[in-house]
Design a protein around this motif. Structure first.
Motif, PDB file in Angstrom:
ATOM      1  N   ASP A  40       0.821  -1.107  -0.157  1.00 43.58           N
ATOM      2  CA  ASP A  40       0.204   0.005  -0.105  1.00 43.58           C
ATOM      3  C   ASP A  40       0.981   1.199   0.140  1.00 43.58           C
ATOM      4  OD1 ASP A  40      -1.849   1.999   0.297  1.00 43.58           O
ATOM      5  OD2 ASP A  40      -2.850   1.031   2.204  1.00 43.58           O
ATOM      6  N   PRO A  41       0.835   2.232  -0.897  1.00 36.38           N
ATOM      7  CA  PRO A  41       1.556   3.399  -0.979  1.00 36.38           C
ATOM      8  C   PRO A  41       1.475   4.252   0.166  1.00 36.38           C
ATOM      9  CG  PRO A  41       0.337   3.033  -3.118  1.00 36.38           C
ATOM     10  CD  PRO A  41      -0.003   1.980  -2.160  1.00 36.38           C
ATOM     11  N   GLN A  42       0.474   4.160   0.875  1.00 37.31           N
ATOM     12  CA  GLN A  42       0.217   4.793   2.405  1.00 37.31           C
ATOM     13  C   GLN A  42       1.604   4.545   3.348  1.00 37.31           C
ATOM     14  OE1 GLN A  42      -3.936   5.760   3.738  1.00 37.31           O
ATOM     15  NE2 GLN A  42      -4.223   4.119   1.991  1.00 37.31           N
ATOM     16  N   GLY A  43       1.873   3.235   3.089  1.00 39.66           N
ATOM     17  CA  GLY A  43       2.968   2.580   4.005  1.00 39.66           C
ATOM     18  C   GLY A  43       2.690   2.657   5.486  1.00 39.66           C
ATOM     19  N   ASN A  44       1.377   2.327   5.731  1.00 38.04           N
ATOM     20  CA  ASN A  44       1.067   2.289   7.015  1.00 38.04           C
ATOM     21  C   ASN A  44       1.552   0.912   7.773  1.00 38.04           C
ATOM     22  OD1 ASN A  44      -0.361   4.686   6.912  1.00 38.04           O
ATOM     23  ND2 ASN A  44      -2.591   3.846   6.391  1.00 38.04           N
ATOM     24  N   ALA A  45       1.596  -0.167   7.017  1.00 40.39           N
ATOM     25  CA  ALA A  45       2.215  -1.418   7.583  1.00 40.39           C
ATOM     26  C   ALA A  45       3.550  -1.095   7.881  1.00 40.39           C
ATOM     27  CB  ALA A  45       1.851  -2.547   6.638  1.00 40.39           C
ATOM     28  N   THR A  46       4.255  -0.422   7.026  1.00 38.81           N
ATOM     29  CA  THR A  46       5.810  -0.132   7.477  1.00 38.81           C
ATOM     30  C   THR A  46       5.767   0.851   8.583  1.00 38.81           C
ATOM     31  OG1 THR A  46       6.178  -0.339   5.015  1.00 38.81           O
ATOM     32  CG2 THR A  46       7.760   1.032   6.473  1.00 38.81           C
ATOM     33  N   MET A  47       4.979   1.769   8.830  1.00 41.75           N
ATOM     34  CA  MET A  47       5.107   2.606   9.807  1.00 41.75           C
ATOM     35  C   MET A  47       4.480   1.977  11.317  1.00 41.75           C
ATOM     36  SD  MET A  47       6.265   5.793   8.847  1.00 41.75           S
ATOM     37  CE  MET A  47       5.687   6.976  10.046  1.00 41.75           C
ATOM     38  N   GLY A  48       3.547   1.034  11.110  1.00 41.63           N
ATOM     39  CA  GLY A  48       3.092   0.269  12.091  1.00 41.63           C
ATOM     40  C   GLY A  48       3.908  -0.685  12.648  1.00 41.63           C
ATOM     41  N   SER A  49       4.952  -1.008  11.922  1.00 40.07           N
ATOM     42  CA  SER A  49       5.870  -1.951  12.474  1.00 40.07           C
ATOM     43  C   SER A  49       7.028  -1.464  12.863  1.00 40.07           C
ATOM     44  CB  SER A  49       6.368  -2.956  11.268  1.00 40.07           C
ATOM     45  OG  SER A  49       5.179  -3.568  10.481  1.00 40.07           O
ATOM     46  N   GLY A  50       7.072  -0.022  12.973  1.00 38.52           N
ATOM     47  CA  GLY A  50       8.177   0.730  13.671  1.00 38.52           C
ATOM     48  C   GLY A  50       9.304   0.911  12.692  1.00 38.52           C
ATOM     49  N   ASP A 120       7.777 -18.876   7.011  1.00 38.04           N
ATOM     50  CA  ASP A 120       6.598 -20.049   7.240  1.00 38.04           C
ATOM     51  C   ASP A 120       5.407 -19.190   6.555  1.00 38.04           C
ATOM     52  OD1 ASP A 120       7.935 -21.972   8.572  1.00 38.04           O
ATOM     53  OD2 ASP A 120       8.206 -20.491  10.216  1.00 38.04           O
ATOM     54  N   TYR A 121       5.398 -18.055   6.911  1.00 36.32           N
ATOM     55  CA  TYR A 121       4.043 -17.079   6.309  1.00 36.32           C
ATOM     56  C   TYR A 121       4.558 -15.868   5.800  1.00 36.32           C
ATOM     57  CZ  TYR A 121       0.885 -20.431   9.028  1.00 36.32           C
ATOM     58  OH  TYR A 121       0.311 -21.394   9.539  1.00 36.32           O
ATOM     59  N   ILE A 122       3.958 -15.458   4.685  1.00 36.28           N
ATOM     60  CA  ILE A 122       4.006 -14.299   4.087  1.00 36.28           C
ATOM     61  C   ILE A 122       2.600 -13.546   4.052  1.00 36.28           C
ATOM     62  CG2 ILE A 122       4.632 -12.851   1.919  1.00 36.28           C
ATOM     63  CD1 ILE A 122       6.765 -15.147   1.462  1.00 36.28           C
ATOM     64  N   LEU A 123       2.712 -12.183   4.767  1.00 36.00           N
ATOM     65  CA  LEU A 123       1.346 -11.544   4.646  1.00 36.00           C
ATOM     66  C   LEU A 123       1.383 -10.304   3.749  1.00 36.00           C
ATOM     67  CD1 LEU A 123       0.750 -11.495   8.515  1.00 36.00           C
ATOM     68  CD2 LEU A 123      -0.292 -13.325   6.905  1.00 36.00           C
ATOM     69  N   ILE A 124       0.505 -10.079   3.027  1.00 34.18           N
ATOM     70  CA  ILE A 124       0.485  -9.054   1.986  1.00 34.18           C
ATOM     71  C   ILE A 124      -0.642  -7.929   2.458  1.00 34.18           C
ATOM     72  CG2 ILE A 124       0.667  -8.256  -0.465  1.00 34.18           C
ATOM     73  CD1 ILE A 124       1.083 -11.258  -1.148  1.00 34.18           C
ATOM     74  N   ASP A 125       0.027  -6.879   2.960  1.00 31.69           N
ATOM     75  CA  ASP A 125      -1.090  -5.791   2.990  1.00 31.69           C
ATOM     76  C   ASP A 125      -1.461  -5.041   1.883  1.00 31.69           C
ATOM     77  OD1 ASP A 125      -2.556  -4.035   4.466  1.00 31.69           O
ATOM     78  OD2 ASP A 125      -1.259  -2.738   5.131  1.00 31.69           O
ATOM     79  N   CYS A 126      -2.923  -5.063   1.464  1.00 27.65           N
ATOM     80  CA  CYS A 126      -3.164  -4.713   0.093  1.00 27.65           C
ATOM     81  C   CYS A 126      -3.749  -3.489   0.308  1.00 27.65           C
ATOM     82  CB  CYS A 126      -3.981  -5.510  -0.636  1.00 27.65           C
ATOM     83  SG  CYS A 126      -3.593  -7.320  -1.042  1.00 27.65           S
ATOM     84  N   PRO A 127      -3.517  -2.580  -1.192  1.00 31.93           N
ATOM     85  CA  PRO A 127      -4.322  -1.044  -0.765  1.00 31.93           C
ATOM     86  C   PRO A 127      -5.620  -1.354  -0.968  1.00 31.93           C
ATOM     87  CG  PRO A 127      -3.206  -1.559  -3.190  1.00 31.93           C
ATOM     88  CD  PRO A 127      -3.008  -2.842  -2.222  1.00 31.93           C
ATOM     89  N   PRO A 128      -6.661  -0.067  -0.501  1.00 31.47           N
ATOM     90  CA  PRO A 128      -8.066  -0.363  -0.343  1.00 31.47           C
ATOM     91  C   PRO A 128      -8.589  -0.174  -1.655  1.00 31.47           C
ATOM     92  CG  PRO A 128      -7.531   1.672   0.431  1.00 31.47           C
ATOM     93  CD  PRO A 128      -6.127   0.822   0.073  1.00 31.47           C
ATOM     94  N   SER A 129      -8.199  -0.972  -2.606  1.00 27.55           N
ATOM     95  CA  SER A 129      -9.058  -0.743  -4.149  1.00 27.55           C
ATOM     96  C   SER A 129      -8.605  -2.018  -4.716  1.00 27.55           C
ATOM     97  CB  SER A 129      -8.366   0.453  -4.922  1.00 27.55           C
ATOM     98  OG  SER A 129      -7.002   0.562  -4.904  1.00 27.55           O
ATOM     99  N   LEU A 130      -9.345  -2.444  -5.946  1.00 27.92           N
ATOM    100  CA  LEU A 130      -8.799  -3.514  -6.676  1.00 27.92           C
ATOM    101  C   LEU A 130      -7.942  -2.873  -7.850  1.00 27.92           C
ATOM    102  CD1 LEU A 130     -12.255  -5.255  -6.499  1.00 27.92           C
ATOM    103  CD2 LEU A 130     -10.114  -5.823  -5.465  1.00 27.92           C
ATOM    104  N   ASN A 131      -6.601  -2.727  -7.547  1.00 31.73           N
ATOM    105  CA  ASN A 131      -5.931  -2.101  -8.725  1.00 31.73           C
ATOM    106  C   ASN A 131      -4.564  -3.144  -8.997  1.00 31.73           C
ATOM    107  OD1 ASN A 131      -3.997  -1.851  -6.418  1.00 31.73           O
ATOM    108  ND2 ASN A 131      -4.229   0.257  -6.066  1.00 31.73           N
TER     109      ASN A 131
END
Length: 268
Positions: A40-50, A120-131
């Motif tokens: 997500d270009p907003q980078g919220n998951a990046t920031m939320g991970s510190g 073991d796990y990869i989680l992908i945080d998607c942007p809030p649109s179907l792009n």
């Protein structure tokens, strides 16, 4: 085998990023090796991970556009103890650039193949649109975790998302399935919440996770400290819910549940 899950819902504000960050930390707490991909270009998951998105030398943008290798862009979330493939506003440009690239729907798939064996796990945080970015996530993953609020409009958005998942299942990614539906910001005292919850169970059966994530102040506060709620307040209801979700996901994997394609009347 590495499990890759896209956390997706084209509706904003349903708890996608919250789920990615806190599920990643909860899986680590159960001794799993985890990569969180911020798409997500907003980078919220990046920031939320510190991780400070404004100080990044290289991001997933550079990886998707062949300017860097995935391994060179990985950063560690000190708080959550998982790896992050980070994002910032540069990622907006990748959308446009990818359109003219070969294999444009499979850019992320090729990237993750480089590093998947380490996790073991990869989680992908998607942007809030179907792009194009979300399309890449759905082409690269094994299953979709759909966080949603139990409210009237959520069901409408869900049927559109399922239509897209079905199309991608047929055209791009035959292994794609709905991994699970996660009820977020859950308030059992609300009658509409209970009605929508009942409809979800009727249509999707055991695809609906037993775990519900409640409305929780600590969960809302944690991102501003760059921490998963498990680190910020381990005793909070939010932390307990995401630990329970991690346990549920691990159990499902071990049992091999939910591997059939999607067939729901909501999809039609």
């Amino acid at each position: 085998m590495t499990k890759i899950y896209a956390v997706a819902n084209q509706k904003g504000g349903v708890g996608k990023t919250t789920t990615c960050v806190n599920l990643a930390a909860s899986l680590v707490a159960t001794k799993k090796r985890v990569l969180l991909v911020d798409l997500d270009p907003q980078g919220n998951a990046t920031m939320g991970s510190g991780v400070d998105k404004s100080e990044l030398e290289e991001t997933i943008y550079d990886v998707l556009t062949d300017q860097a290798a995935a391994a060179d862009c990985l950063v560690v979330s000190e708080a959550g103890k998982y790896h992050v493939l980070p994002a910032n506003g540069d990622l907006t440009a990748a959308e446009v650039e990818m359109l003219s690239m070969p294999n444009k729907e499979r850019r992320l798939d090729l990237v993750l193949k480089q590093v998947a064996g380490n996790y073991d796990y990869i989680l992908i945080d998607c942007p809030p649109s179907l792009n194009m970015l979300t399309l890449n996530a759905l082409a690269a993953c094994h299953g979709v975790i759909i966080p949603m609020q139990c409210e009237y409009y959520a069901l409408e958005g869900l049927s559109a998302l399922i239509g897209t998942i079905n199309q991608i299942h047929q055209v791009l990614n035959p292994q794609l399935k709905i991994e699970g539906i996660l009820r977020t910001m859950y308030d059992p005292r609300n009658s509409l919440t209970n009605d929508v919850s009942a409809q979800l169970h009727e249509h999707f059966g055991d695809r609906v996770y037993r775990t519900c994530v409640p409305r929780n102040v600590r969960l809302a506060e944690a991102p501003s400290y760059g921490q998963p709620v498990l680190v910020y307040d381990r005793q909070s209801k939010g932390a307990i819910a995401y630990l329970a979700l991690a346990g549920e996901i691990i159990r499902r994997n071990e049992q091999g549940a939910g591997s059939d394609p999607i067939n729901s009347e909501m999809a039609h």
